[in-house]
Design an enzyme around this catalytic site. Sequence first.
Site, PDB file in Angstrom:
ATOM      1  CG  ASP A   1       0.135   5.244   7.261  1.00 17.61           C
ATOM      2  OD1 ASP A   1      -0.687   5.201   8.192  1.00 17.61           O
ATOM      3  OD2 ASP A   1       1.086   4.432   7.155  1.00 17.61           O
TER       4      ASP A   1
ATOM      5  CD1 TRP B   1       5.418   2.909  10.350  1.00 16.54           C
ATOM      6  CD2 TRP B   1       4.923   1.006   9.293  1.00 16.54           C
ATOM      7  NE1 TRP B   1       5.395   1.903  11.278  1.00 16.54           N
ATOM      8  CE2 TRP B   1       5.088   0.736  10.671  1.00 16.54           C
ATOM      9  CE3 TRP B   1       4.615  -0.042   8.431  1.00 16.54           C
ATOM     10  CZ2 TRP B   1       4.943  -0.563  11.202  1.00 16.54           C
ATOM     11  CZ3 TRP B   1       4.478  -1.327   8.954  1.00 16.54           C
ATOM     12  CH2 TRP B   1       4.639  -1.580  10.319  1.00 16.54           C
TER      13      TRP B   1
ATOM     14  CE  LYS C   1       1.118   1.312  15.171  1.00 15.34           C
ATOM     15  NZ  LYS C   1       1.229   1.021  13.743  1.00 15.34           N
TER      16      LYS C   1
HETATM   17  C1  LIG Z   1       1.764   0.505  12.616  1.00 14.30           C
HETATM   18  C2  LIG Z   1       1.797   1.290  11.380  1.00 14.30           C
HETATM   19  C3  LIG Z   1       1.487   0.724  10.122  1.00 14.30           C
HETATM   20  C4  LIG Z   1       1.190  -0.753   9.944  1.00 14.30           C
HETATM   21  O1  LIG Z   1      -0.075  -1.033  10.378  1.00 14.30           O
HETATM   22  P1  LIG Z   1      -0.735  -2.486  10.243  1.00 14.30           P
HETATM   23  O2  LIG Z   1      -2.132  -2.206  10.673  1.00 14.30           O
HETATM   24  O3  LIG Z   1       0.032  -3.382  11.141  1.00 14.30           O
HETATM   25  O4  LIG Z   1      -0.634  -2.913   8.834  1.00 14.30           O
HETATM   26  C5  LIG Z   1       1.505   1.545   9.024  1.00 14.30           C
HETATM   27  N1  LIG Z   1       1.783   2.855   9.126  1.00 14.30           N
HETATM   28  C6  LIG Z   1       2.085   3.428  10.311  1.00 14.30           C
HETATM   29  C7  LIG Z   1       2.371   4.890  10.366  1.00 14.30           C
HETATM   30  C8  LIG Z   1       2.096   2.665  11.470  1.00 14.30           C
HETATM   31  O5  LIG Z   1       2.394   3.234  12.647  1.00 14.30           O
END
Ligand SMILES: *Cc1c(COP(=O)(O)O)cnc(C)c1O
Length: 355
Positions: A166, A99, A190
């Site tokens: 993030d 990511w 998540k």
């Molecule tokens: C799942 C995830 C993403 C991607 O997320 P999307 O909403 O599918 O774009 C980005 N960063 C992390 C840390 C993730 O776990």
Amino acid sequence: MRHNFGAGPCILPQEVFKQASAAVLDFKDGLSILEISHRSPEFDGVVEETVKLVKELLNVPSGYSVLLLQGGASLQFSMVPMNLLPQDGTAAYLDTGVWATKALKEVKFFGKANVVASSKDSNYTFIPKDYVIPEDSAYFHYTSNNTIYGTELFELPVTKVPVVCDMSSDIMSREIDVTKYDLIYAGAQKNIGPAGLTLVIVKDEILGKTGRAIPSMLDYKSHVDAGSMYNTPPVFSIYTAMLNLRWLKSKGGVAEMEKENIAKANALYKEIDRNTLFKGTCAVEDRSRMNICFVMEDPELEKPFAKYADENGFEGLKGHRSVGGFRASMYNALPITSVHALIDLMQSFEEKHKK
Ligand SMILES: *Cc1c(COP(=O)(O)O)cnc(C)c1O
């Protein structure tokens, strides 16, 4: 009922599913949440409460805006540099996994990126610690929890540079000091709610400084000014996220969740370390509480264990293809009883395969 250890979209509390489905049939006066106007006072109330709950649960101070956007965390990979990085500027990135790498990949469209450290050479099994963030960086970007590799960064590096994080896979799982950040983003699926919603918390004063013209939908300012109603928002995802945040508050909030998440993670790591068949994949000090990766001492036993888990009602334990083995994702809604059930499963599998 199956124990859902999936990495995302992931488990939410049963009562949230029940309330959300009831609103699909009758949200107000027999009308479904799916057919009412997003400009109706009822839906205004949903947005207002969702933002209020985020602020309350994370202690968001004044001077920050909470935005409910779309496009996933992946769109933030571009929106962040587009809104924060001047064309001749450089942004500092910490490379801790897929990511982080994907976030980094988008920077070149808007300016320069400087990778301050990377653990790529060891397949991201640890979080780099000794690195310098140049003081003239436009911002420093990192991923707080590496969903795929099972590492988590608990100590924020000390820096004067604006910090962008993030937090897709560990937001609301532990207490954070929002004042240390300038922008936080997270895909909802998540730990916040269903897919389709992206949460952004941004310090207002950092916006509008790049000198770049930004298309309206990609400009944080448009969404700040419109209270996340610049266009039709993801109505149902926001509503369900609001229900989940209410649930979180009723459970005692983020501090209480953090205690539970520590208990859940400690219990499972203890078993991984004790059980002769399994081993962890990451540096112990960087072990994630949300996504716990483990492999088998004897790779030949991986398929039989996967089958055994499936037959006994376990879902989503397969590791990401870049790590292999198993990954137990243990977001807020996963009850500790499911963790204990997994530990029992690992123990009975060990009994069966004792030499
Ligand atoms: C799942 C995830 C993403 C991607 O997320 P999307 O909403 O599918 O774009 C980005 N960063 C992390 C840390 C993730 O776990």
